[in-house]
Design an enzyme around this catalytic site. Structure first.
Site, PDB file in Angstrom:
ATOM      1  N   GLU A   1      -9.453 -10.715  -7.635  1.00 24.02           N
ATOM      2  CA  GLU A   1      -9.357  -9.214  -7.362  1.00 24.02           C
ATOM      3  C   GLU A   1      -8.054 -10.049  -8.385  1.00 24.02           C
ATOM      4  O   GLU A   1      -7.516  -8.390  -9.474  1.00 24.02           O
ATOM      5  CB  GLU A   1      -8.585  -9.259  -6.269  1.00 24.02           C
ATOM      6  CG  GLU A   1      -9.389  -8.709  -4.508  1.00 24.02           C
ATOM      7  CD  GLU A   1      -8.749  -8.931  -3.223  1.00 24.02           C
ATOM      8  OE1 GLU A   1      -9.821  -8.971  -2.614  1.00 24.02           O
ATOM      9  OE2 GLU A   1      -7.306  -9.352  -4.137  1.00 24.02           O
TER      10      GLU A   1
ATOM     11  N   TYR B   1     -12.091  -2.106  -3.456  1.00 23.48           N
ATOM     12  CA  TYR B   1     -13.008  -2.588  -2.162  1.00 23.48           C
ATOM     13  C   TYR B   1     -14.550  -2.302  -2.472  1.00 23.48           C
ATOM     14  O   TYR B   1     -15.019  -1.348  -2.365  1.00 23.48           O
ATOM     15  CB  TYR B   1     -12.935  -1.364  -1.341  1.00 23.48           C
ATOM     16  CG  TYR B   1     -11.121  -1.954  -0.742  1.00 23.48           C
ATOM     17  CD1 TYR B   1     -10.814  -2.719   0.109  1.00 23.48           C
ATOM     18  CD2 TYR B   1      -9.973  -0.627  -0.762  1.00 23.48           C
ATOM     19  CE1 TYR B   1      -9.298  -2.827   0.315  1.00 23.48           C
ATOM     20  CE2 TYR B   1      -8.357  -1.103  -1.202  1.00 23.48           C
ATOM     21  CZ  TYR B   1      -8.481  -2.486   0.135  1.00 23.48           C
ATOM     22  OH  TYR B   1      -6.926  -2.236   0.575  1.00 23.48           O
TER      23      TYR B   1
ATOM     24  N   LYS C   1       0.662  -1.202   0.082  1.00 26.51           N
ATOM     25  CA  LYS C   1      -0.467  -0.025   0.183  1.00 26.51           C
ATOM     26  C   LYS C   1       0.805   1.522  -0.096  1.00 26.51           C
ATOM     27  O   LYS C   1       2.157   1.476   0.479  1.00 26.51           O
ATOM     28  CB  LYS C   1      -1.360   0.096   1.610  1.00 26.51           C
ATOM     29  CG  LYS C   1      -2.637  -1.062   0.514  1.00 26.51           C
ATOM     30  CD  LYS C   1      -3.312  -1.404   2.086  1.00 26.51           C
ATOM     31  CE  LYS C   1      -4.225  -2.105   2.352  1.00 26.51           C
ATOM     32  NZ  LYS C   1      -4.717  -2.393   3.555  1.00 26.51           N
TER      33      LYS C   1
ATOM     34  N   HIS D   1      -1.977  -5.239   1.809  1.00 31.20           N
ATOM     35  CA  HIS D   1      -3.556  -6.038   0.875  1.00 31.20           C
ATOM     36  C   HIS D   1      -2.803  -6.883   0.744  1.00 31.20           C
ATOM     37  O   HIS D   1      -2.040  -7.111  -0.213  1.00 31.20           O
ATOM     38  CB  HIS D   1      -3.560  -5.336  -0.358  1.00 31.20           C
ATOM     39  CG  HIS D   1      -5.240  -6.431  -0.376  1.00 31.20           C
ATOM     40  ND1 HIS D   1      -6.378  -5.700   0.639  1.00 31.20           N
ATOM     41  CD2 HIS D   1      -5.308  -6.993  -1.654  1.00 31.20           C
ATOM     42  CE1 HIS D   1      -6.949  -7.302  -0.313  1.00 31.20           C
ATOM     43  NE2 HIS D   1      -6.033  -7.447  -1.351  1.00 31.20           N
TER      44      HIS D   1
ATOM     45  N   ASN E   1      -1.246  -0.576   7.090  1.00 29.77           N
ATOM     46  CA  ASN E   1      -1.343  -1.835   7.542  1.00 29.77           C
ATOM     47  C   ASN E   1      -0.359  -2.179   6.657  1.00 29.77           C
ATOM     48  O   ASN E   1      -0.144  -3.627   6.443  1.00 29.77           O
ATOM     49  CB  ASN E   1      -1.728  -2.606   7.868  1.00 29.77           C
ATOM     50  CG  ASN E   1      -3.677  -3.220   6.899  1.00 29.77           C
ATOM     51  OD1 ASN E   1      -2.842  -2.127   6.060  1.00 29.77           O
ATOM     52  ND2 ASN E   1      -4.416  -3.723   7.381  1.00 29.77           N
TER      53      ASN E   1
END
Ligand code: ADP
Ligand code: MG
Length: 192
Positions: free
Chosen positions: A170, A49, A9, A159, A156
């Site tokens: 995805e 998402y 990310k 992904h 975090n």
């Protein structure tokens, strides 16, 4: 043999951790079969998402509420609601901002049980709960408290597809068939 999507990310890219992160998957024996830098568009973010996936949205809400309980925080005071679905929806908006905020590094990893293995190496969604040895546990200390008081997503670093079905949905969003390459890694001889 499975394939899974792993995205470093924007915080991982801007902190210069792409190599550090990929190293962990490579040495575990996972094969990088596709890789690229991506500036995520709003369209890709919305698909990645998906707002209509109620189970996933509620799940985020439940995970968040659990964490608040442990920290003795009042969800209603902090988020204005204690409804998991509503919390999940709010988090999703922050997530869209987060994933489009700067370049990311996307890879497809292949190997036996790749989905679970990549999740294991990544660690718990909340870095404050991720054990040492995992990417999120070693390289971040972010928590629901810090993120939600700041009205932002939890940073975090990665992904990772949550299930085989999620991976199958995805991967084609991020990579064309031609971008995914087949080759043999040396240790495949030993790990068969
Ligand atoms: P994972 O990334 O471990 O699969 P989820 O799919 O449940 O986790 O959530 C997607 C992302 O949403 C997380 O990686 C994290 O960046 C963010 N997130 C989850 N819960 C919260 C929260 N309470 N507040 C802010 N961001 C959150
Ligand atoms: Mg997920």
């Amino acid at each position: 043999m499975e394939r899974t999507l792993l995205v470093v990310k924007p915080d991982g890219v801007s902190r210069g951790l792409v190599g550090e992160i990929l190293r962990r998957f490579e040495r575990a024996g996972l094969k990088i079969v596709a890789a690229k830098m991506v500036k995520v568009t709003k369209e890709l973010a919305e698909k990645h998402y998906p707002g209509h996936r109620e189970d996933w949205i509620k799940d985020i809400g439940h995970k968040t509420l659990e964490n608040y309980k442990e920290l003795e925080m009042d969800a209603k005071k902090l988020m204005g609601t204690d409804d998991p679905k509503e919390i999940g929806k709010m988090v999703r908006v922050w997530l869209l901002e987060y994933i489009t905020s700067g370049p990311v590094f996307a890879v497809v990893l292949e190997g036996p049980h790749a989905v679970d293995l990549v999740r294991k190496i990544s660690g718990h969604t909340l870095p404050s709960k991720a054990p040492p040895g995992t990417i999120r546990g070693d390289l971040s200390f972010d928590s629901s408290y810090l993120a939600n008081t700041g009205k932002r997503a939890i940073k975090n670093l990665v992904h990772a597809s949550g299930s085989k079905e999620e991976a199958e949905y995805e991967i084609p969003l991020w990579f064309s068939k031609e971008e995914i390459l087949a080759y043999e890694r040396a240790e495949e001889k030993y790990m068969k």
